[in-house]
Design a protein around this motif. Structure first.
Motif, PDB file in Angstrom:
ATOM      1  N   ALA A  30       0.837  -1.201   0.000  1.00 25.50           N
ATOM      2  CA  ALA A  30       0.000   0.000   0.000  1.00 25.50           C
ATOM      3  C   ALA A  30       0.872   1.252   0.000  1.00 25.50           C
ATOM      4  CB  ALA A  30      -0.916  -0.004   1.219  1.00 25.50           C
ATOM      5  N   GLY A  31       0.596   2.151  -0.966  1.00 22.47           N
ATOM      6  CA  GLY A  31       1.342   3.389  -1.090  1.00 22.47           C
ATOM      7  C   GLY A  31       2.317   3.412  -2.252  1.00 22.47           C
ATOM      8  N   GLN A  32       2.502   2.275  -2.927  1.00 24.96           N
ATOM      9  CA  GLN A  32       3.479   2.219  -4.013  1.00 24.96           C
ATOM     10  C   GLN A  32       2.897   2.715  -5.341  1.00 24.96           C
ATOM     11  OE1 GLN A  32       4.956  -1.950  -3.675  1.00 24.96           O
ATOM     12  NE2 GLN A  32       6.905  -1.008  -3.100  1.00 24.96           N
ATOM     13  N   PHE A  33       3.793   2.864  -6.334  1.00 24.38           N
ATOM     14  CA  PHE A  33       3.392   3.369  -7.646  1.00 24.38           C
ATOM     15  C   PHE A  33       3.897   2.439  -8.739  1.00 24.38           C
ATOM     16  CE2 PHE A  33       7.388   5.414  -6.419  1.00 24.38           C
ATOM     17  CZ  PHE A  33       8.201   5.152  -7.513  1.00 24.38           C
ATOM     18  N   VAL A  34       3.358   2.634  -9.949  1.00 26.13           N
ATOM     19  CA  VAL A  34       3.757   1.834 -11.101  1.00 26.13           C
ATOM     20  C   VAL A  34       3.974   2.756 -12.300  1.00 26.13           C
ATOM     21  CG1 VAL A  34       2.518  -0.235 -10.359  1.00 26.13           C
ATOM     22  CG2 VAL A  34       1.358   1.438 -11.819  1.00 26.13           C
ATOM     23  N   GLU A  35       4.700   2.257 -13.279  1.00 27.01           N
ATOM     24  CA  GLU A  35       4.804   2.942 -14.563  1.00 27.01           C
ATOM     25  C   GLU A  35       3.896   2.222 -15.552  1.00 27.01           C
ATOM     26  OE1 GLU A  35       8.317   4.759 -17.341  1.00 27.01           O
ATOM     27  OE2 GLU A  35       8.396   2.604 -16.964  1.00 27.01           O
ATOM     28  N   ILE A  36       3.128   3.004 -16.302  1.00 22.14           N
ATOM     29  CA  ILE A  36       2.205   2.444 -17.287  1.00 22.14           C
ATOM     30  C   ILE A  36       2.695   2.785 -18.684  1.00 22.14           C
ATOM     31  CG2 ILE A  36      -0.155   2.492 -18.178  1.00 22.14           C
ATOM     32  CD1 ILE A  36      -1.115   3.148 -15.389  1.00 22.14           C
ATOM     33  N   ASN A  37       2.721   1.770 -19.523  1.00 25.04           N
ATOM     34  CA  ASN A  37       3.072   1.935 -20.934  1.00 25.04           C
ATOM     35  C   ASN A  37       1.780   1.875 -21.736  1.00 25.04           C
ATOM     36  OD1 ASN A  37       3.817   1.489 -23.647  1.00 25.04           O
ATOM     37  ND2 ASN A  37       5.735   0.508 -23.038  1.00 25.04           N
ATOM     38  N   LEU A  38       1.426   2.991 -22.377  1.00 20.45           N
ATOM     39  CA  LEU A  38       0.175   3.058 -23.136  1.00 20.45           C
ATOM     40  C   LEU A  38       0.480   3.459 -24.579  1.00 20.45           C
ATOM     41  CD1 LEU A  38      -2.893   3.019 -23.384  1.00 20.45           C
ATOM     42  CD2 LEU A  38      -2.938   5.370 -22.503  1.00 20.45           C
ATOM     43  N   GLN A  39       0.499   2.469 -25.445  1.00 24.52           N
ATOM     44  CA  GLN A  39       0.662   2.755 -26.866  1.00 24.52           C
ATOM     45  C   GLN A  39      -0.617   3.418 -27.378  1.00 24.52           C
ATOM     46  OE1 GLN A  39       3.441   2.147 -28.571  1.00 24.52           O
ATOM     47  NE2 GLN A  39       4.548   1.006 -26.973  1.00 24.52           N
ATOM     48  N   ARG A  46       5.171  14.383 -24.641  1.00 23.67           N
ATOM     49  CA  ARG A  46       5.236  13.829 -23.288  1.00 23.67           C
ATOM     50  C   ARG A  46       5.252  12.303 -23.277  1.00 23.67           C
ATOM     51  NH1 ARG A  46       0.825  17.966 -20.761  1.00 23.67           N
ATOM     52  NH2 ARG A  46       0.161  18.003 -22.944  1.00 23.67           N
ATOM     53  N   GLY A  47       5.096  11.687 -24.455  1.00 26.65           N
ATOM     54  CA  GLY A  47       5.372  10.272 -24.588  1.00 26.65           C
ATOM     55  C   GLY A  47       4.249   9.324 -24.215  1.00 26.65           C
ATOM     56  N   ILE A  48       4.627   8.036 -24.099  1.00 27.29           N
ATOM     57  CA  ILE A  48       3.643   6.965 -23.912  1.00 27.29           C
ATOM     58  C   ILE A  48       3.760   6.295 -22.541  1.00 27.29           C
ATOM     59  CG2 ILE A  48       3.532   6.492 -26.394  1.00 27.29           C
ATOM     60  CD1 ILE A  48       5.351   4.049 -25.889  1.00 27.29           C
ATOM     61  N   ARG A  49       4.556   6.865 -21.640  1.00 23.18           N
ATOM     62  CA  ARG A  49       4.730   6.279 -20.310  1.00 23.18           C
ATOM     63  C   ARG A  49       4.404   7.308 -19.235  1.00 23.18           C
ATOM     64  NH1 ARG A  49       7.958   1.567 -20.352  1.00 23.18           N
ATOM     65  NH2 ARG A  49       8.816   1.090 -22.407  1.00 23.18           N
ATOM     66  N   ARG A  50       3.808   6.826 -18.149  1.00 28.04           N
ATOM     67  CA  ARG A  50       3.509   7.689 -17.006  1.00 28.04           C
ATOM     68  C   ARG A  50       3.649   6.882 -15.715  1.00 28.04           C
ATOM     69  NH1 ARG A  50       3.297  10.824 -20.456  1.00 28.04           N
ATOM     70  NH2 ARG A  50       1.979  12.654 -20.778  1.00 28.04           N
ATOM     71  N   TRP A  51       4.024   7.585 -14.639  1.00 30.15           N
ATOM     72  CA  TRP A  51       4.025   6.999 -13.303  1.00 30.15           C
ATOM     73  C   TRP A  51       2.708   7.344 -12.620  1.00 30.15           C
ATOM     74  CZ3 TRP A  51       7.779   3.683 -12.232  1.00 30.15           C
ATOM     75  CH2 TRP A  51       9.006   3.809 -12.886  1.00 30.15           C
ATOM     76  N   PHE A  52       2.096   6.350 -11.995  1.00 29.07           N
ATOM     77  CA  PHE A  52       0.862   6.561 -11.244  1.00 29.07           C
ATOM     78  C   PHE A  52       0.928   5.797  -9.928  1.00 29.07           C
ATOM     79  CE2 PHE A  52      -0.788   7.279 -15.561  1.00 29.07           C
ATOM     80  CZ  PHE A  52      -1.554   8.422 -15.383  1.00 29.07           C
TER      81      PHE A  52
END
Length: 234
Positions: A30-39, A46-52
């Motif tokens: 709980a509290g962690q984040f991930v990087e999402i790759n969205l083609q 700003r590209g195709i990757r984001r941290w959430f």
């Protein structure tokens, strides 16, 4: 890791939670984040990757991302993310980050959230709620309007000590107004010698509070920070 988009819910005006089904075993704290790759078609600079941050607790069957949409200035990523079709498959990175609960259950938790920065705090408090784990939780939560305050049902059910600070309140609002100050946070530290302060929100807000708190004598070891780049105000 691959996930399948399930559904989305508007949790407040302009704030949406998106829910994803993991397609393989997936563990996070709980509290962690991930990087999402969205083609997507025609990505901007700003590209195709984001941290959430994952706004869901580890005990929930679906993973959730909660984000704010700001209108015409949204990136191509955000626009595509908002219009995902059901069953779209995306790639999530392994979870990262140490903006997580301490091992010692007796440590007082002073959560300070600005706007969408409340998402990792929701993950942690909902984890405590779902596991039945009792901790001393204080939340100082800054929002632009009262309608922007999300996840309040979880904080209320856990019986967390919540102070809302509303920048632009309705005329009937009788609580705190303006913006969260270091003095407000310092007051919350006075009742305990064993505490951690969690600062989460727009980068300018977090930098200012961290600087003021450490200048007032709070050890940096007692402060955890989680910045949300791209947001200026709550």
């Amino acid at each position: 890791m691959q996930v399948r988009f399930d559904h989305k819910t508007e949790v407040a005006p302009g704030i949406v939670s998106l829910f994803f089904e993991p397609l393989e075993p997936y563990r996070h704290i709980a509290g962690q984040f991930v990087e999402i790759n969205l083609q997507h078609a025609h990505p901007d600079s700003r590209g195709i990757r984001r941290w959430f941050t994952l706004s869901s607790a580890p005990e929930e069957p679906l993973l959730s991302i909660t984000t704010r949409y700001t209108g015409k200035n949204n990136s191509s990523f955000k626009r595509s993310f908002a219009n995902l079709h059901k069953d779209t498959v995306l790639s999530f990175s392994p979870p990262e980050g140490d903006f997580t609960l301490p091992r010692d259950r007796h440590t007082k938790l002073i959560f300070v959230a600005g706007g969408i920065g409340v998402t990792p705090i929701h993950s942690m408090v909902n984890h405590l709620l779902l596991t039945g784990e009792q901790r001393d939780v204080r939340l100082i939560y800054g929002v632009n309007t009262l309608q922007d305050a999300i996840f309040m049902e979880v904080f209320d059910e856990y019986q967390a000590d919540v102070e809302l600070v509303v920048a632009n309140p309705d005329k009937d609002w009788q609580g705190a107004t303006g913006f969260i100050t270091a003095d407000t946070v310092l007051a919350a530290t006075q009742s305990s010698n064993d505490y951690l302060v969690y600062l989460s929100g727009p980068e300018p807000m977090i930098e200012k509070l961290y600087k003021e708190l450490t200048a007032a004598g709070v050890s940096g070891k007692r402060i955890k920070t989680d910045y949300f780049p791209g947001y200026v105000n709550v």
